[in-house]
Motif scaffolding. Structure first.
Motif, mmCIF file in Angstrom:
data_model
loop_
_atom_site.group_PDB
_atom_site.id
_atom_site.type_symbol
_atom_site.label_atom_id
_atom_site.label_comp_id
_atom_site.label_asym_id
_atom_site.label_seq_id
_atom_site.Cartn_x
_atom_site.Cartn_y
_atom_site.Cartn_z
ATOM 1 N N ILE A 105 44.294 46.826 60.816
ATOM 2 C CA ILE A 105 44.254 45.391 60.525
ATOM 3 C C ILE A 105 43.437 45.168 59.259
ATOM 4 N N PRO A 106 43.985 44.423 58.293
ATOM 5 C CA PRO A 106 43.265 44.241 57.030
ATOM 6 C C PRO A 106 42.040 43.334 57.156
ATOM 7 N N ILE A 107 41.083 43.586 56.282
ATOM 8 C CA ILE A 107 39.896 42.739 56.136
ATOM 9 C C ILE A 107 40.201 41.758 55.008
ATOM 10 N N LEU A 108 39.922 40.476 55.242
ATOM 11 C CA LEU A 108 40.253 39.439 54.265
ATOM 12 C C LEU A 108 39.014 38.981 53.513
ATOM 13 N N THR A 109 39.177 38.766 52.200
ATOM 14 C CA THR A 109 38.140 38.146 51.383
ATOM 15 C C THR A 109 38.762 36.960 50.651
ATOM 16 N N TYR A 110 37.938 35.973 50.339
ATOM 17 C CA TYR A 110 38.406 34.717 49.753
ATOM 18 C C TYR A 110 37.650 34.429 48.468
ATOM 19 N N SER A 111 38.354 33.962 47.440
ATOM 20 C CA SER A 111 37.734 33.530 46.181
ATOM 21 C C SER A 111 38.425 32.254 45.724
ATOM 22 N N TRP A 112 37.655 31.160 45.631
ATOM 23 C CA TRP A 112 38.199 29.870 45.215
ATOM 24 C C TRP A 112 38.077 29.706 43.705
ATOM 25 N N TYR A 113 39.095 29.049 43.105
ATOM 26 C CA TYR A 113 39.156 28.859 41.657
ATOM 27 C C TYR A 113 39.498 27.416 41.324
ATOM 28 N N GLN A 114 38.987 26.980 40.169
ATOM 29 C CA GLN A 114 39.345 25.689 39.593
ATOM 30 C C GLN A 114 40.303 25.989 38.442
ATOM 31 N N VAL A 115 41.461 25.341 38.461
ATOM 32 C CA VAL A 115 42.399 25.509 37.351
ATOM 33 C C VAL A 115 41.684 25.027 36.096
ATOM 34 N N ASN A 116 41.712 25.829 35.065
ATOM 35 C CA ASN A 116 40.946 25.519 33.859
ATOM 36 C C ASN A 116 41.328 24.141 33.331
ATOM 37 N N PRO A 117 40.367 23.202 33.326
ATOM 38 C CA PRO A 117 40.685 21.837 32.902
ATOM 39 C C PRO A 117 40.864 21.697 31.386
ATOM 40 N N ILE A 118 40.436 22.702 30.625
ATOM 41 C CA ILE A 118 40.523 22.616 29.161
ATOM 42 C C ILE A 118 41.923 22.987 28.672
ATOM 43 N N SER A 119 42.418 24.137 29.146
ATOM 44 C CA SER A 119 43.712 24.616 28.666
ATOM 45 C C SER A 119 44.234 25.707 29.581
ATOM 46 N N SER A 120 45.530 25.769 29.718
ATOM 47 C CA SER A 120 46.126 26.848 30.508
ATOM 48 C C SER A 120 46.084 28.173 29.762
ATOM 49 N N ASP A 121 45.648 28.144 28.492
ATOM 50 C CA ASP A 121 45.509 29.382 27.727
ATOM 51 C C ASP A 121 44.262 30.167 28.135
ATOM 52 N N PHE A 122 43.375 29.537 28.893
ATOM 53 C CA PHE A 122 42.141 30.191 29.322
ATOM 54 C C PHE A 122 42.242 30.546 30.804
ATOM 55 N N ASN A 123 41.388 31.485 31.213
ATOM 56 C CA ASN A 123 41.360 31.878 32.623
ATOM 57 C C ASN A 123 40.849 30.730 33.485
ATOM 58 N N ASP A 124 41.316 30.696 34.730
ATOM 59 C CA ASP A 124 40.787 29.720 35.678
ATOM 60 C C ASP A 124 39.338 30.085 35.983
ATOM 61 N N VAL A 125 38.594 29.123 36.505
ATOM 62 C CA VAL A 125 37.157 29.269 36.690
ATOM 63 C C VAL A 125 36.850 29.571 38.156
ATOM 64 N N ALA A 126 36.202 30.710 38.418
ATOM 65 C CA ALA A 126 35.736 31.025 39.774
ATOM 66 C C ALA A 126 34.614 30.048 40.101
ATOM 67 N N ILE A 127 34.661 29.441 41.291
ATOM 68 C CA ILE A 127 33.673 28.406 41.602
ATOM 69 C C ILE A 127 32.616 28.861 42.607
ATOM 70 N N GLY A 128 32.619 30.148 42.964
ATOM 71 C CA GLY A 128 31.533 30.676 43.782
ATOM 72 C C GLY A 128 31.564 30.305 45.248
ATOM 73 N N GLN A 129 32.735 30.060 45.795
ATOM 74 C CA GLN A 129 32.858 29.834 47.241
ATOM 75 C C GLN A 129 33.778 30.922 47.788
ATOM 76 N N TYR A 130 33.341 31.574 48.886
ATOM 77 C CA TYR A 130 34.009 32.791 49.361
ATOM 78 C C TYR A 130 34.300 32.773 50.858
ATOM 79 N N SER A 131 34.871 31.685 51.334
ATOM 80 C CA SER A 131 35.273 31.629 52.744
ATOM 81 C C SER A 131 36.634 30.945 52.829
ATOM 82 N N ASP A 132 37.131 30.790 54.044
ATOM 83 C CA ASP A 132 38.442 30.149 54.202
ATOM 84 C C ASP A 132 38.355 28.628 54.135
ATOM 85 N N THR A 133 37.147 28.089 53.878
ATOM 86 C CA THR A 133 36.946 26.650 53.755
ATOM 87 C C THR A 133 36.240 26.343 52.437
#
Length: 130
Positions: free
Chosen positions: A64-92
């Motif tokens: 059975i796999p172990i799950l990890t979570y990483s939340w991201y904010q779609v880059n508000p400046i431009s889609s040419d840049f990477n999305d921003v990791a927001i430092g929340q790591y759970s299913d909520t």
């Protein structure tokens, strides 16, 4: 000339017992998604009293796999840049005013001894409710 000797021990059988065959261990399989994740909300007010939860996700794989979570904010400046990791790591995800007027999503990573697999949630739009 051949000489054969049979020895019998009182109360024991003459045959040698062999243990029954054992089944081979199950084959490991890499994680795979069975049911894609959904979110509890698709639009929500960007304040710290609000939460978005990942629902209905089903994974397969052995072990059975172990799950990890990483939340991201779609880059508000431009889609040419990477999305921003927001430092929340759970299913909520706890929303915050800093996310107002942007889209957020989570990447879920499933890991076991046979491999790694990722899936993304749909996006939630955090509205400015101030």
């Amino acid at each position: 000339m051949q000489i054969g000797i049979n020895i019998a021990v009182k109360g024991q059988k003459n045959s040698v017992s062999t243990p029954p065959p054992t089944a081979p261990p199950p084959q490991a399989t890499a994680p795979f998604i069975i049911t894609n994740p959904t979110l509890s909300q698709s639009v929500m007010c960007a304040n710290s009293a609000n939460f978005v939860t990942i629902n209905n996700m089903v994974w397969g794989g052995s072990p059975i796999p172990i799950l990890t979570y990483s939340w991201y904010q779609v880059n508000p400046i431009s889609s040419d840049f990477n999305d921003v990791a927001i430092g929340q790591y759970s299913d909520t995800l706890q929303l915050d005013f800093a996310y107002a007027e942007t889209n957020l999503y989570c990447i879920i990573t499933a890991t076991n001894s046979a491999g790694v697999s990722d899936v993304s949630t749909p996006q939630v739009y955090a509205t400015d409710c101030s």
